[in-house]
Design a protein around this motif. Structure first.
Motif, PDB file in Angstrom:
ATOM      1  N   LEU A   1     115.521  20.998 -19.803  1.00 14.32           N
ATOM      2  CA  LEU A   1     114.437  19.955 -20.287  1.00 14.32           C
ATOM      3  C   LEU A   1     113.854  19.470 -19.018  1.00 14.32           C
ATOM      4  O   LEU A   1     114.519  18.662 -18.166  1.00 14.32           O
ATOM      5  CB  LEU A   1     115.312  18.842 -21.108  1.00 14.32           C
ATOM      6  N   LEU A   2     112.322  19.516 -19.098  1.00 17.59           N
ATOM      7  CA  LEU A   2     111.668  18.916 -18.008  1.00 17.59           C
ATOM      8  C   LEU A   2     110.797  17.932 -18.557  1.00 17.59           C
ATOM      9  O   LEU A   2     110.586  16.946 -17.856  1.00 17.59           O
ATOM     10  CB  LEU A   2     110.811  20.008 -17.234  1.00 17.59           C
ATOM     11  N   LYS A   3     110.157  18.176 -19.578  1.00 13.02           N
ATOM     12  CA  LYS A   3     108.960  16.863 -20.170  1.00 13.02           C
ATOM     13  C   LYS A   3     109.210  17.157 -21.521  1.00 13.02           C
ATOM     14  O   LYS A   3     109.558  18.072 -22.268  1.00 13.02           O
ATOM     15  CB  LYS A   3     107.682  17.691 -19.951  1.00 13.02           C
ATOM     16  N   ILE A   4     109.227  15.647 -22.267  1.00 15.05           N
ATOM     17  CA  ILE A   4     109.317  15.371 -23.506  1.00 15.05           C
ATOM     18  C   ILE A   4     108.335  14.547 -23.790  1.00 15.05           C
ATOM     19  O   ILE A   4     107.542  13.879 -23.154  1.00 15.05           O
ATOM     20  CB  ILE A   4     110.680  14.548 -23.820  1.00 15.05           C
ATOM     21  N   LYS A   5     108.058  14.617 -25.259  1.00 17.65           N
ATOM     22  CA  LYS A   5     107.081  13.797 -26.002  1.00 17.65           C
ATOM     23  C   LYS A   5     107.745  13.066 -27.238  1.00 17.65           C
ATOM     24  O   LYS A   5     108.459  13.477 -28.059  1.00 17.65           O
ATOM     25  CB  LYS A   5     105.919  14.439 -26.722  1.00 17.65           C
ATOM     26  N   ALA A   6     107.861  11.642 -27.035  1.00 12.72           N
ATOM     27  CA  ALA A   6     108.306  10.837 -28.037  1.00 12.72           C
ATOM     28  C   ALA A   6     107.198  10.435 -28.863  1.00 12.72           C
ATOM     29  O   ALA A   6     106.415   9.861 -28.548  1.00 12.72           O
ATOM     30  CB  ALA A   6     108.974   9.646 -27.657  1.00 12.72           C
ATOM     31  N   CYS A   7     107.120  11.076 -30.303  1.00 15.17           N
ATOM     32  CA  CYS A   7     106.190  11.074 -31.210  1.00 15.17           C
ATOM     33  C   CYS A   7     106.498   9.930 -32.182  1.00 15.17           C
ATOM     34  O   CYS A   7     107.878  10.089 -32.771  1.00 15.17           O
ATOM     35  CB  CYS A   7     105.646  12.396 -31.883  1.00 15.17           C
ATOM     36  N   LEU A   8     105.911   9.095 -32.508  1.00 14.87           N
ATOM     37  CA  LEU A   8     106.026   7.781 -33.214  1.00 14.87           C
ATOM     38  C   LEU A   8     105.249   7.504 -34.466  1.00 14.87           C
ATOM     39  O   LEU A   8     104.119   7.880 -33.976  1.00 14.87           O
ATOM     40  CB  LEU A   8     106.429   6.439 -32.714  1.00 14.87           C
ATOM     41  N   GLY A   9     105.689   7.608 -35.603  1.00 10.80           N
ATOM     42  CA  GLY A   9     104.779   7.345 -36.756  1.00 10.80           C
ATOM     43  C   GLY A   9     105.416   6.388 -37.868  1.00 10.80           C
ATOM     44  O   GLY A   9     106.590   6.120 -37.748  1.00 10.80           O
ATOM     45  N   TRP A  10     104.432   6.041 -38.764  1.00 13.06           N
ATOM     46  CA  TRP A  10     104.880   4.963 -39.899  1.00 13.06           C
ATOM     47  C   TRP A  10     103.748   4.932 -41.045  1.00 13.06           C
ATOM     48  O   TRP A  10     102.608   5.313 -40.721  1.00 13.06           O
ATOM     49  CB  TRP A  10     105.278   3.825 -39.309  1.00 13.06           C
ATOM     50  N   LEU A  68     110.605  14.261 -17.027  1.00 11.11           N
ATOM     51  CA  LEU A  68     111.918  13.919 -16.344  1.00 11.11           C
ATOM     52  C   LEU A  68     112.003  14.336 -14.699  1.00 11.11           C
ATOM     53  O   LEU A  68     112.957  13.406 -14.313  1.00 11.11           O
ATOM     54  CB  LEU A  68     113.005  14.417 -17.215  1.00 11.11           C
ATOM     55  N   GLN A  69     111.146  14.851 -14.385  1.00 11.36           N
ATOM     56  CA  GLN A  69     111.233  15.438 -12.940  1.00 11.36           C
ATOM     57  C   GLN A  69     110.847  14.498 -11.844  1.00 11.36           C
ATOM     58  O   GLN A  69     111.155  14.054 -10.890  1.00 11.36           O
ATOM     59  CB  GLN A  69     110.715  16.583 -12.554  1.00 11.36           C
ATOM     60  N   LYS A  70     109.774  13.632 -12.659  1.00 14.46           N
ATOM     61  CA  LYS A  70     109.101  12.665 -11.920  1.00 14.46           C
ATOM     62  C   LYS A  70     109.451  11.355 -11.833  1.00 14.46           C
ATOM     63  O   LYS A  70     109.490  10.384 -11.333  1.00 14.46           O
ATOM     64  CB  LYS A  70     107.480  12.512 -12.430  1.00 14.46           C
ATOM     65  N   LEU A  71     110.799  11.090 -13.282  1.00 13.33           N
ATOM     66  CA  LEU A  71     111.132   9.897 -13.356  1.00 13.33           C
ATOM     67  C   LEU A  71     111.764   9.279 -12.357  1.00 13.33           C
ATOM     68  O   LEU A  71     112.579  10.100 -11.704  1.00 13.33           O
ATOM     69  CB  LEU A  71     111.806  10.033 -14.673  1.00 13.33           C
ATOM     70  N   ASN A  72     111.840   8.049 -11.747  1.00 21.42           N
ATOM     71  CA  ASN A  72     112.453   7.289 -10.826  1.00 21.42           C
ATOM     72  C   ASN A  72     114.017   7.380 -11.163  1.00 21.42           C
ATOM     73  O   ASN A  72     114.216   7.280 -12.456  1.00 21.42           O
ATOM     74  CB  ASN A  72     112.045   6.047 -10.880  1.00 21.42           C
ATOM     75  N   THR A  73     114.812   7.728 -10.085  1.00 18.56           N
ATOM     76  CA  THR A  73     116.235   8.034 -10.428  1.00 18.56           C
ATOM     77  C   THR A  73     116.736   6.893 -10.843  1.00 18.56           C
ATOM     78  O   THR A  73     118.081   7.032 -11.478  1.00 18.56           O
ATOM     79  CB  THR A  73     116.783   8.709  -9.018  1.00 18.56           C
ATOM     80  N   GLN A  74     116.251   5.786 -10.710  1.00 16.39           N
ATOM     81  CA  GLN A  74     117.025   4.523 -11.190  1.00 16.39           C
ATOM     82  C   GLN A  74     117.010   4.253 -12.638  1.00 16.39           C
ATOM     83  O   GLN A  74     117.769   3.491 -13.084  1.00 16.39           O
ATOM     84  CB  GLN A  74     116.504   3.004 -10.548  1.00 16.39           C
ATOM     85  N   VAL A  75     116.065   4.815 -13.211  1.00 16.66           N
ATOM     86  CA  VAL A  75     115.838   4.714 -14.676  1.00 16.66           C
ATOM     87  C   VAL A  75     117.038   5.632 -15.392  1.00 16.66           C
ATOM     88  O   VAL A  75     117.125   6.788 -14.995  1.00 16.66           O
ATOM     89  CB  VAL A  75     114.468   5.134 -15.136  1.00 16.66           C
TER      90      VAL A  75
END
Length: 165
Positions: A1-10, A68-75
């Motif tokens: 898994l490399l990239k995700i989208k969190a899609c939010l609705g209501w 997720l590949q670019k995400l700072n490793t501290q996160v």
């Protein structure tokens, strides 16, 4: 898994409810790495350019994308939050919201990996931690939360360590 989208609705039962999406990028202590590690409509990307906020004008909902590949490793955790703009001032709350959901989508295949739809809405809640991505044994996982609090966005910022002026 490399990239995700969190899609939010209501949907809302009170048209005064202006619901907003935010993502807090947290370290192992549950705090942001710094004030700029909070992504929302007023700060649309993280410093490492891994996490972006945007509005899907076709669906009319809000999305947080994460590379997720670019995400700072501290996160170690990303908490996705729904807040009602000016909820405290206008006496608005989550009993006026319905059908709130989060869907986690693999950005490359467009396949849904996880989803959660809330089914309980309370009048004493003004912000909702709807879900989180977290790192466990170097693997990213999703946890549906649906935990509401009586805090506005500034209150959540304080909870997660963002300084609000």
């Amino acid at each position: 898994l490399l990239k995700i989208k969190a899609c939010l609705g209501w949907n809302v039962t009170n048209t005064s409810c202006d619901v907003d999406v935010s993502a807090f990028l947290l370290n192992a202590n549950g705090k942001v790495l710094g004030d700029s590690w909070f992504v929302f409509y007023g700060q649309e990307q993280s410093p490492d350019k891994s996490t972006f906020f945007f509005i899907d004008s076709g669906a009319g909902r809000e999305i947080i994308s994460v590379d997720l590949q670019k995400l700072n490793t501290q996160v170690q955790k990303i908490v996705f939050v729904l807040t009602i703009n000016e909820a405290l001032e206008k006496h608005l709350n989550f009993s006026m919201v319905k059908d709130a959901y989060i869907r986690i989508i693999d950005q490359d295949s467009n396949q849904e990996l996880a989803s959660f739809q809330m089914d309980e809405y309370y009048s004493n809640v003004t912000s909702m931690m709807i879900g989180e991505l977290y790192k466990h044994n170097n693997i990213w996982k999703f946890h549906a939360i649906g935990n509401g609090v009586a805090r506005d966005l500034a209150g959540l910022c304080g909870l997660y360590g963002v300084s609000v002026i």
